[in-house]
Design an enzyme around this catalytic site. Structure first.
Site, PDB file in Angstrom:
ATOM      1  N   GLY A  35       0.674  -1.241   0.010  1.00 58.55           N
ATOM      2  CA  GLY A  35       0.221  -0.149   0.160  1.00 58.55           C
ATOM      3  C   GLY A  35       0.836   1.315  -0.013  1.00 58.55           C
ATOM      4  O   GLY A  35       0.246   2.452   0.322  1.00 58.55           O
TER       5      GLY A  35
ATOM      6  N   MET B  18      -3.785  -6.769  -7.521  1.00 58.50           N
ATOM      7  CA  MET B  18      -3.021  -7.956  -8.151  1.00 58.50           C
ATOM      8  C   MET B  18      -4.025  -8.823  -8.544  1.00 58.50           C
ATOM      9  O   MET B  18      -4.000  -9.996  -9.165  1.00 58.50           O
ATOM     10  CB  MET B  18      -2.152  -8.719  -7.427  1.00 58.50           C
ATOM     11  CG  MET B  18      -0.996  -7.961  -7.003  1.00 58.50           C
ATOM     12  SD  MET B  18      -0.158  -7.138  -8.343  1.00 58.50           S
ATOM     13  CE  MET B  18       0.933  -8.666  -8.815  1.00 58.50           C
ATOM     14  N   HIS B  19      -5.413  -8.582  -9.117  1.00 61.31           N
ATOM     15  CA  HIS B  19      -6.428  -9.331  -9.636  1.00 61.31           C
ATOM     16  C   HIS B  19      -6.588  -8.846 -11.203  1.00 61.31           C
ATOM     17  O   HIS B  19      -6.434  -7.668 -11.311  1.00 61.31           O
ATOM     18  CB  HIS B  19      -7.640  -9.071  -8.953  1.00 61.31           C
ATOM     19  CG  HIS B  19      -7.731 -10.294  -7.840  1.00 61.31           C
ATOM     20  ND1 HIS B  19      -7.414 -11.486  -8.280  1.00 61.31           N
ATOM     21  CD2 HIS B  19      -8.605 -10.272  -6.687  1.00 61.31           C
ATOM     22  CE1 HIS B  19      -7.657 -12.498  -7.108  1.00 61.31           C
ATOM     23  NE2 HIS B  19      -8.211 -11.285  -6.171  1.00 61.31           N
ATOM     24  N   ILE B  20      -7.017  -9.611 -12.056  1.00 65.47           N
ATOM     25  CA  ILE B  20      -7.523  -8.993 -13.449  1.00 65.47           C
ATOM     26  C   ILE B  20      -8.811  -8.680 -13.264  1.00 65.47           C
ATOM     27  O   ILE B  20      -9.588  -9.709 -12.851  1.00 65.47           O
ATOM     28  CB  ILE B  20      -7.334 -10.287 -14.544  1.00 65.47           C
ATOM     29  CG1 ILE B  20      -5.716 -10.420 -14.606  1.00 65.47           C
ATOM     30  CG2 ILE B  20      -7.946  -9.647 -15.945  1.00 65.47           C
ATOM     31  CD1 ILE B  20      -5.440 -11.667 -15.555  1.00 65.47           C
ATOM     32  N   LEU B  21      -9.182  -7.526 -13.800  1.00 66.75           N
ATOM     33  CA  LEU B  21     -10.638  -7.175 -13.599  1.00 66.75           C
ATOM     34  C   LEU B  21     -11.301  -7.548 -14.895  1.00 66.75           C
ATOM     35  O   LEU B  21     -10.919  -7.133 -15.796  1.00 66.75           O
ATOM     36  CB  LEU B  21     -10.747  -5.498 -13.328  1.00 66.75           C
ATOM     37  CG  LEU B  21     -10.146  -5.128 -11.872  1.00 66.75           C
ATOM     38  CD1 LEU B  21      -9.984  -3.651 -11.941  1.00 66.75           C
ATOM     39  CD2 LEU B  21     -11.151  -5.565 -10.959  1.00 66.75           C
TER      40      LEU B  21
ATOM     41  N   HIS C  50       0.736   0.619 -13.464  1.00 63.51           N
ATOM     42  CA  HIS C  50       1.746  -0.557 -13.790  1.00 63.51           C
ATOM     43  C   HIS C  50       3.004  -0.196 -14.083  1.00 63.51           C
ATOM     44  O   HIS C  50       3.156   0.749 -14.662  1.00 63.51           O
ATOM     45  CB  HIS C  50       0.959  -1.134 -15.013  1.00 63.51           C
ATOM     46  CG  HIS C  50       1.713  -2.385 -15.510  1.00 63.51           C
ATOM     47  ND1 HIS C  50       1.586  -3.632 -14.745  1.00 63.51           N
ATOM     48  CD2 HIS C  50       2.619  -2.691 -16.640  1.00 63.51           C
ATOM     49  CE1 HIS C  50       2.519  -4.529 -15.348  1.00 63.51           C
ATOM     50  NE2 HIS C  50       3.002  -4.017 -16.446  1.00 63.51           N
TER      51      HIS C  50
HETATM   52  C1  GRF Z   1       3.456  -1.620  -7.840  1.00 62.28           C
HETATM   53  O1  GRF Z   1       4.728  -2.108  -8.457  1.00 62.28           O
HETATM   54  C2  GRF Z   1       2.648  -2.429  -8.149  1.00 62.28           C
HETATM   55  O2  GRF Z   1       2.289  -2.726  -9.628  1.00 62.28           O
HETATM   56  C3  GRF Z   1       2.978  -4.016  -7.717  1.00 62.28           C
HETATM   57  O3  GRF Z   1       3.308  -3.764  -6.514  1.00 62.28           O
HETATM   58  C4  GRF Z   1       3.759  -2.190  -6.329  1.00 62.28           C
HETATM   59  C5  GRF Z   1       2.422  -1.500  -5.366  1.00 62.28           C
HETATM   60  O4  GRF Z   1       2.859  -1.730  -4.231  1.00 62.28           O
HETATM   61  N1  GRF Z   1       1.639  -4.883  -7.564  1.00 62.28           N
HETATM   62  P1  GRF Z   1       2.320  -0.973  -3.078  1.00 62.28           P
HETATM   63  O5  GRF Z   1       1.193  -2.195  -2.486  1.00 62.28           O
HETATM   64  O6  GRF Z   1       1.436   0.256  -3.690  1.00 62.28           O
HETATM   65  O7  GRF Z   1       3.439  -0.643  -2.200  1.00 62.28           O
END
Ligand code: GRF
Length: 212
Positions: A11, A104-107, A126
């Protein structure tokens, strides 16, 4: 303006948005809700600390209702996505923009269609440039390609979300030049810093396009 932020992990990008709203870098904008697909996502703590309501939307109960086959899993994901859209369109007030920040899901269209019908925009962070390294592990794949001398730069983009992974219209991008002999963790560190600036800029540009 109201934002709903979707997260799955640490986050740090959510935190960047929280800070930007608090310091009016994103003027008259608040994160009204944070939704995670993972219970352990530290981003949920960050939201709680900022007194932002959170929802843990768990895929397991949906999977339990279906056979452990490809069709069963697809059906579970469709129901999960339809319910995710229902959760968001039932929020009062509804968000102007949904920001996927490390989601981390495909919408699927089961999410995107009802959300579009409600007039809500969806944008995604991304850590790659348009058309490059779509999907998970983008930073590592760029780092590997750099080590092989295949590319000299990678980057980060904020894009509109469509039903194809990481393929929607780019809203804003930033190039990250690769450094000779740099470790993956160093590159990740540099890319996450770029993400934190770009997610705020991409959100602001999206909100500016919304007449209110
Ligand atoms: C980003 O690189 C995102 O694409 C990948 O993890 C990072 C996001 O991290 N899934 P966070 O949860 O916002 O710290």
């Amino acid at each position: 303006y109201n934002l709903t932020v979707l997260i799955s992990g640490n986050g740090s990008n959510l935190q960047a948005l929280i800070d930007a709203c608090a310091s009016s870098i994103l003027p008259n904008t608040r994160i009204a809700h944070v939704i995670s697909n993972r219970k352990a996502a530290y981003g949920l703590e960050r939201a709680a600390k900022a007194s932002i309501p959170t929802t843990y939307h768990n895929l397991v109960p949906y999977k339990k209702k279906h056979p452990q086959t490809d069709e069963g899993t697809a059906a579970a994901r469709m129901e999960y996505d339809a319910e995710l859209a229902n959760i968001i369109t039932s929020l009062d007030p509804q968000p102007d923009v949904i920001v996927c920040a490390g989601w981390m899901h495909i919408l699927t269209p089961d999410f995107l269609n009802p959300i579009a019908n409600a007039g809500i925009k969806v944008i995604n962070l991304h850590p790659a440039l348009p058309g490059e390294f779509a999907g998970a592990g983008a930073i590592e794949r760029a780092w590997e390609a750099g080590k092989k001398g295949e590319i000299k730069r990678t980057g980060v983009m904020i894009h509109e979300v469509i039903a194809e992974v990481d393929a929607g219209e780019a809203i804003v991008t930033e190039v990250v030049v690769l450094k000779e002999g740099e470790g993956l963790d160093e590159l990740e560190e540099r890319i996450h810093k770029v993400e934190h600036g770009l997610i705020v800029k991409g959100t602001r540009l999206t909100l500016e396009k919304i007449k209110k």
